[in-house]
Design a protein around this motif. Structure first.
Motif, mmCIF file in Angstrom:
data_model
loop_
_atom_site.group_PDB
_atom_site.id
_atom_site.type_symbol
_atom_site.label_atom_id
_atom_site.label_comp_id
_atom_site.label_asym_id
_atom_site.label_seq_id
_atom_site.Cartn_x
_atom_site.Cartn_y
_atom_site.Cartn_z
ATOM 1 N N GLN A 174 -13.000 7.370 6.299
ATOM 2 C CA GLN A 174 -12.198 7.476 7.514
ATOM 3 C C GLN A 174 -10.746 7.093 7.244
ATOM 4 O OE1 GLN A 174 -13.285 8.630 10.729
ATOM 5 N NE2 GLN A 174 -11.046 8.775 10.776
ATOM 6 N N THR A 175 -10.549 6.104 6.378
ATOM 7 C CA THR A 175 -9.177 5.704 6.024
ATOM 8 C C THR A 175 -8.438 6.855 5.350
ATOM 9 O OG1 THR A 175 -9.801 3.383 5.771
ATOM 10 C CG2 THR A 175 -7.781 4.091 4.663
ATOM 11 N N ASP A 178 -7.600 9.535 7.954
ATOM 12 C CA ASP A 178 -6.457 9.158 8.788
ATOM 13 C C ASP A 178 -5.141 9.413 8.055
ATOM 14 O OD1 ASP A 178 -8.193 8.371 10.767
ATOM 15 O OD2 ASP A 178 -8.115 6.236 10.257
ATOM 16 N N LYS A 182 -2.298 12.273 9.074
ATOM 17 C CA LYS A 182 -0.950 11.794 9.397
ATOM 18 C C LYS A 182 0.116 12.429 8.515
ATOM 19 C CE LYS A 182 1.854 7.576 9.706
ATOM 20 N NZ LYS A 182 1.861 6.099 9.541
#
Length: 229
Positions: A174-175, A178, A182
């Protein structure tokens, strides 16, 4: 800096004139490019450039604005452009300004394209302007890792090759998701099958039905599928 080898270039390839926005595939931060390359598991291209350089501008307006080039880069590379400024880059465990990178990589003229593995190891470099046909052959050669197989570039370039990318699913955290969402304009988050979706975008798939969605996308011919684990 590590030693690298030099490519010579020569070829033919057909192209289209319509394109995505150049800013969708050409980033302007060294660290961001290298991190995305690691997370997306793609080689990186850094263009050592200068805002007053005629051929740097020509490379962007004529070559990198071509749709076939942009789709190929989206499928196979993360690309960025840097100028000789005091912006900071992290490379090989050390911190440099962009100007120091120009010096360390012995940039003698712009544009110069440097190719790196997804882990940041230099592969090769290519000085000067290239048209769409020539650049496509170089991109195919690097993306297919022909250099690691001992294949001569001129031999490779003399043959027709229709490779544009692999249809694959890559697992990410998930990191990582993200960060990609972005910083990569070509990335899009989805929780269901993207009907009428662009095959060349980078899809971040999450949710309870992620596995089923990924299976559907692979069968439909999507290239860049990242499943959040």
């Amino acid at each position: 800096m590590r030693k690298i080898f030099l490519l010579s270039v020569l070829t033919l390839f057909s192209v289209s004139l319509f394109a995505y926005s150049l800013n969708d595939i050409l980033l302007n931060n060294f660290n961001t490019v290298m991190t995305l390359a690691k997370y997306e598991q793609k080689p990186a291209i850094i263009i050592f450039s200068d805002p007053t350089c005629y051929y740097c501008t020509k490379l962007k307006t004529d070559t990198l604005s071509d749709l076939s080039i942009q789709r190929f880069i989206s499928n196979n590379f993360i690309m960025g452009e840097i100028y000789p400024t005091n912006d900071v880059a992290n490379f090989d465990g050390k911190t440099y300004t962009y100007s120091q990178l120009f010096s360390g990589f012995q940039i003698r003229g712009t544009p110069t394209l440097f190719f790196f593995t997804s882990s940041g190891t230099p592969i090769t470099y290519l000085p000067g302007y290239m048209d769409t046909a020539d650049l496509m052959k170089v991109l195919q050669y690097i993306a297919l890792k022909e250099y690691s197989k001992g294949v001569n570039f001129n031999t490779f370039a003399s043959k027709t090759n229709d490779f544009i990318g692999n249809h694959e699913e890559i697992d990410i955290t998930q990191t990582q998701a993200d960060f990609i969402l972005k910083n990569d304009p070509m990335a899009k988050e989805i929780t269901a099958y993207p009907r009428n979706g662009d095959l060349f975008l980078k899809y971040i798939v999450s949710g309870n039905g992620a596995s089923s969605t990924v299976e559907q996308m692979l069968k439909a011919g999507f290239y860049n599928i990242y499943m959040v684990k």
